[in-house]
Design a protein around this motif. Structure first.
Motif, PDB file in Angstrom:
ATOM      1  N   ARG A  10       0.529 -30.903   3.313  1.00  0.00           N
ATOM      2  CA  ARG A  10      -0.598 -30.268   2.605  1.00  0.00           C
ATOM      3  C   ARG A  10      -0.095 -29.253   1.584  1.00  0.00           C
ATOM      4  NH1 ARG A  10      -5.750 -30.179   3.631  1.00  0.00           N
ATOM      5  NH2 ARG A  10      -5.959 -27.981   3.073  1.00  0.00           N
ATOM      6  N   ILE A  11       0.865 -28.425   1.999  1.00  0.00           N
ATOM      7  CA  ILE A  11       1.403 -27.392   1.101  1.00  0.00           C
ATOM      8  C   ILE A  11       2.061 -28.035  -0.110  1.00  0.00           C
ATOM      9  CG2 ILE A  11       3.177 -25.583   0.900  1.00  0.00           C
ATOM     10  CD1 ILE A  11       2.507 -24.934   3.908  1.00  0.00           C
ATOM     11  N   LYS A  12       2.883 -29.056   0.128  1.00  0.00           N
ATOM     12  CA  LYS A  12       3.590 -29.730  -0.969  1.00  0.00           C
ATOM     13  C   LYS A  12       2.617 -30.457  -1.900  1.00  0.00           C
ATOM     14  CE  LYS A  12       8.074 -30.385   1.258  1.00  0.00           C
ATOM     15  NZ  LYS A  12       9.009 -31.320   1.859  1.00  0.00           N
ATOM     16  N   ILE A  13       1.640 -31.146  -1.318  1.00  0.00           N
ATOM     17  CA  ILE A  13       0.673 -31.898  -2.128  1.00  0.00           C
ATOM     18  C   ILE A  13      -0.185 -30.942  -2.959  1.00  0.00           C
ATOM     19  CG2 ILE A  13      -1.387 -33.360  -2.022  1.00  0.00           C
ATOM     20  CD1 ILE A  13      -0.030 -34.725   0.453  1.00  0.00           C
ATOM     21  N   MET A  18      -1.597 -28.690  -8.211  1.00  0.00           N
ATOM     22  CA  MET A  18      -1.797 -27.555  -9.125  1.00  0.00           C
ATOM     23  C   MET A  18      -0.857 -27.622 -10.313  1.00  0.00           C
ATOM     24  SD  MET A  18      -2.946 -24.284  -6.802  1.00  0.00           S
ATOM     25  CE  MET A  18      -1.572 -24.229  -5.687  1.00  0.00           C
ATOM     26  N   GLU A  19       0.410 -27.922 -10.078  1.00  0.00           N
ATOM     27  CA  GLU A  19       1.362 -27.996 -11.195  1.00  0.00           C
ATOM     28  C   GLU A  19       0.999 -29.139 -12.140  1.00  0.00           C
ATOM     29  OE1 GLU A  19       3.636 -25.915 -12.135  1.00  0.00           O
ATOM     30  OE2 GLU A  19       3.630 -24.603 -10.391  1.00  0.00           O
ATOM     31  N   THR A  20       0.600 -30.277 -11.582  1.00  0.00           N
ATOM     32  CA  THR A  20       0.211 -31.420 -12.411  1.00  0.00           C
ATOM     33  C   THR A  20      -1.070 -31.106 -13.182  1.00  0.00           C
ATOM     34  OG1 THR A  20       1.215 -32.919 -10.795  1.00  0.00           O
ATOM     35  CG2 THR A  20      -0.321 -33.896 -12.378  1.00  0.00           C
ATOM     36  N   ALA A  21      -2.021 -30.458 -12.512  1.00  0.00           N
ATOM     37  CA  ALA A  21      -3.272 -30.081 -13.187  1.00  0.00           C
ATOM     38  C   ALA A  21      -2.989 -29.134 -14.349  1.00  0.00           C
ATOM     39  CB  ALA A  21      -4.229 -29.436 -12.191  1.00  0.00           C
ATOM     40  N   LYS A  40      -3.919 -39.690  -9.159  1.00  0.00           N
ATOM     41  CA  LYS A  40      -3.035 -40.833  -9.422  1.00  0.00           C
ATOM     42  C   LYS A  40      -1.636 -40.351  -9.783  1.00  0.00           C
ATOM     43  CE  LYS A  40      -2.533 -44.904 -12.350  1.00  0.00           C
ATOM     44  NZ  LYS A  40      -3.043 -45.637 -13.499  1.00  0.00           N
ATOM     45  N   ARG A  41      -1.551 -39.315 -10.634  1.00  0.00           N
ATOM     46  CA  ARG A  41      -0.233 -38.788 -11.038  1.00  0.00           C
ATOM     47  C   ARG A  41       0.519 -38.183  -9.867  1.00  0.00           C
ATOM     48  NH1 ARG A  41       0.310 -36.625 -17.121  1.00  0.00           N
ATOM     49  NH2 ARG A  41      -0.994 -38.189 -18.105  1.00  0.00           N
ATOM     50  N   VAL A  42      -0.214 -37.600  -8.921  1.00  0.00           N
ATOM     51  CA  VAL A  42       0.434 -36.982  -7.755  1.00  0.00           C
ATOM     52  C   VAL A  42       0.755 -38.037  -6.696  1.00  0.00           C
ATOM     53  CG1 VAL A  42       0.092 -35.287  -5.891  1.00  0.00           C
ATOM     54  CG2 VAL A  42      -0.577 -34.733  -8.224  1.00  0.00           C
ATOM     55  N   GLY A  43       0.053 -39.172  -6.743  1.00  0.00           N
ATOM     56  CA  GLY A  43       0.338 -40.259  -5.804  1.00  0.00           C
ATOM     57  C   GLY A  43      -0.448 -40.175  -4.505  1.00  0.00           C
ATOM     58  N   ILE A  44      -1.679 -39.653  -4.601  1.00  0.00           N
ATOM     59  CA  ILE A  44      -2.546 -39.611  -3.422  1.00  0.00           C
ATOM     60  C   ILE A  44      -3.880 -40.253  -3.778  1.00  0.00           C
ATOM     61  CG2 ILE A  44      -1.474 -37.531  -2.440  1.00  0.00           C
ATOM     62  CD1 ILE A  44      -3.939 -35.944  -3.490  1.00  0.00           C
ATOM     63  N   ALA A  45      -4.652 -40.588  -2.736  1.00  0.00           N
ATOM     64  CA  ALA A  45      -5.975 -41.179  -2.956  1.00  0.00           C
ATOM     65  C   ALA A  45      -6.904 -40.148  -3.589  1.00  0.00           C
ATOM     66  CB  ALA A  45      -6.549 -41.659  -1.625  1.00  0.00           C
ATOM     67  N   GLN A  46      -7.813 -40.622  -4.430  1.00  0.00           N
ATOM     68  CA  GLN A  46      -8.719 -39.714  -5.134  1.00  0.00           C
ATOM     69  C   GLN A  46      -9.517 -38.853  -4.155  1.00  0.00           C
ATOM     70  OE1 GLN A  46     -11.122 -41.537  -8.185  1.00  0.00           O
ATOM     71  NE2 GLN A  46     -12.510 -39.806  -8.311  1.00  0.00           N
ATOM     72  N   GLY A  47      -9.963 -39.433  -3.064  1.00  0.00           N
ATOM     73  CA  GLY A  47     -10.737 -38.690  -2.075  1.00  0.00           C
ATOM     74  C   GLY A  47      -9.966 -37.547  -1.439  1.00  0.00           C
ATOM     75  N   SER A  48      -8.643 -37.649  -1.453  1.00  0.00           N
ATOM     76  CA  SER A  48      -7.822 -36.593  -0.845  1.00  0.00           C
ATOM     77  C   SER A  48      -7.934 -35.276  -1.599  1.00  0.00           C
ATOM     78  CB  SER A  48      -6.354 -37.025  -0.792  1.00  0.00           C
ATOM     79  OG  SER A  48      -6.204 -38.137   0.062  1.00  0.00           O
ATOM     80  N   PHE A  52      -8.736 -30.315  -0.493  1.00  0.00           N
ATOM     81  CA  PHE A  52      -8.188 -29.068  -1.027  1.00  0.00           C
ATOM     82  C   PHE A  52      -9.241 -28.234  -1.769  1.00  0.00           C
ATOM     83  CE2 PHE A  52      -4.793 -32.189  -0.731  1.00  0.00           C
ATOM     84  CZ  PHE A  52      -3.847 -31.499   0.015  1.00  0.00           C
ATOM     85  N   TRP A  53     -10.123 -28.893  -2.545  1.00  0.00           N
ATOM     86  CA  TRP A  53     -11.138 -28.187  -3.335  1.00  0.00           C
ATOM     87  C   TRP A  53     -12.441 -28.959  -3.275  1.00  0.00           C
ATOM     88  CZ3 TRP A  53      -6.267 -29.319  -5.444  1.00  0.00           C
ATOM     89  CH2 TRP A  53      -5.386 -28.217  -5.504  1.00  0.00           C
ATOM     90  N   LYS A  54     -13.554 -28.224  -3.415  1.00  0.00           N
ATOM     91  CA  LYS A  54     -14.856 -28.914  -3.385  1.00  0.00           C
ATOM     92  C   LYS A  54     -15.165 -29.600  -4.699  1.00  0.00           C
ATOM     93  CE  LYS A  54     -17.734 -24.993  -4.590  1.00  0.00           C
ATOM     94  NZ  LYS A  54     -18.910 -24.214  -4.312  1.00  0.00           N
ATOM     95  N   ASP A  55     -14.573 -29.069  -5.816  1.00  0.00           N
ATOM     96  CA  ASP A  55     -14.802 -29.680  -7.124  1.00  0.00           C
ATOM     97  C   ASP A  55     -13.741 -29.169  -8.112  1.00  0.00           C
ATOM     98  OD1 ASP A  55     -15.604 -27.067  -7.820  1.00  0.00           O
ATOM     99  OD2 ASP A  55     -17.739 -27.553  -7.630  1.00  0.00           O
ATOM    100  N   LYS A  56     -13.835 -29.651  -9.336  1.00  0.00           N
ATOM    101  CA  LYS A  56     -12.860 -29.270 -10.360  1.00  0.00           C
ATOM    102  C   LYS A  56     -12.942 -27.782 -10.708  1.00  0.00           C
ATOM    103  CE  LYS A  56     -13.003 -31.174 -14.520  1.00  0.00           C
ATOM    104  NZ  LYS A  56     -12.854 -32.125 -15.652  1.00  0.00           N
ATOM    105  N   ASP A  57     -14.136 -27.210 -10.679  1.00  0.00           N
ATOM    106  CA  ASP A  57     -14.275 -25.779 -10.953  1.00  0.00           C
ATOM    107  C   ASP A  57     -13.473 -24.938  -9.963  1.00  0.00           C
ATOM    108  OD1 ASP A  57     -15.943 -26.396 -13.040  1.00  0.00           O
ATOM    109  OD2 ASP A  57     -17.780 -25.626 -12.103  1.00  0.00           O
ATOM    110  N   ALA A  58     -13.531 -25.305  -8.685  1.00  0.00           N
ATOM    111  CA  ALA A  58     -12.787 -24.566  -7.654  1.00  0.00           C
ATOM    112  C   ALA A  58     -11.282 -24.658  -7.918  1.00  0.00           C
ATOM    113  CB  ALA A  58     -13.125 -25.106  -6.272  1.00  0.00           C
ATOM    114  N   LEU A  59     -10.829 -25.823  -8.375  1.00  0.00           N
ATOM    115  CA  LEU A  59      -9.415 -25.993  -8.728  1.00  0.00           C
ATOM    116  C   LEU A  59      -9.047 -25.077  -9.899  1.00  0.00           C
ATOM    117  CD1 LEU A  59      -6.600 -27.385  -8.854  1.00  0.00           C
ATOM    118  CD2 LEU A  59      -7.688 -29.193 -10.223  1.00  0.00           C
ATOM    119  N   ILE A  60      -9.865 -25.046 -10.932  1.00  0.00           N
ATOM    120  CA  ILE A  60      -9.568 -24.228 -12.113  1.00  0.00           C
ATOM    121  C   ILE A  60      -9.434 -22.753 -11.735  1.00  0.00           C
ATOM    122  CG2 ILE A  60     -10.514 -23.393 -14.311  1.00  0.00           C
ATOM    123  CD1 ILE A  60     -11.762 -26.251 -14.622  1.00  0.00           C
TER     124      ILE A  60
END
Length: 198
Positions: A10-13, A18-21, A40-48, A52-60
């Protein structure tokens, strides 16, 4: 059913996301980035992503906190250089980080979008960044006290230098451009020197 991640995975992913974003946001801006492309760039399923975040805003928002934390950790490595003139060290650190942030807000869509989100989402999101700066100041003050570099420090007063510089930078368009940097530095220096006694 997708495989559950171990805590280490989880920590690595999350860091890879975040770095890819950050790379993708800098290239494309926040609006054109899709979660599908990111995962896709990180190599995990989209649902995964939603583990980590509820949406793109939370990631930003978390990306801004993440970057701020990295910058503060780098400043911590320079604590030893602060002992000869604590006020000058802190003034310079706040000034440079304020100018850096202002430049990013003016030139990079991710920072523009993040600060719009901070305004919309309110105090809870802004508080995450304030906590980082409060922790940084607490460590710096403790370092100064352990090394007898200061007689008295008002932590709340010094936090106003961070907060005030952010407010000034967000309103920089109201100043004559040729004076703004001097005004900002004078403001920060005045606050810092008022609340540090060496």
């Amino acid at each position: 059913m997708p495989k559950a991640f171990t805590e280490e995975e989880r920590i690595k992913i999350k860091e890879a996301l975040m770095e890819t974003a950050l790379d993708l946001f800098h290239d494309k801006g926040t609006k054109s980035l899709s979660i599908a492309e990111l995962t896709k760039r990180v190599g995990i399923a989209q649902g995964s992503f939603y583990h980590f975040w509820k949406d793109k805003d939370a990631l930003i928002i978390e990306l801004i906190v993440y970057r701020s934390n990295q910058k503060l950790r780098n400043s911590e490595k320079k604590f030893s250089t602060s002992l000869t003139d604590p006020a000058a060290f802190l003034t310079d650190m706040i000034y440079k980080s304020s100018i850096d942030l202002m430049t990013k807000i003016q030139s990079q869509p991710i920072y523009q979008d993040a600060f719009k989100l901070f305004e919309v989402k309110g105090k809870n999101e802004v508080h995450k960044i304030e906590i980082l700066y409060q922790d940084f100041l607490a460590k710096l003050i403790q370092y100064w006290e352990q090394n007898n570099a200061v007689k008295r420090v008002d932590k709340k007063g010094l936090m106003s230098a961070f907060i005030g510089s952010s407010v000034l930078c967000s309103q920089c368009y109201q100043f004559d451009k040729s004076y703004f940097n001097d005004v900002l530095q004078t403001f920060i220096s005045g606050i810092v020197n008022k609340y540090i006694e060496v």
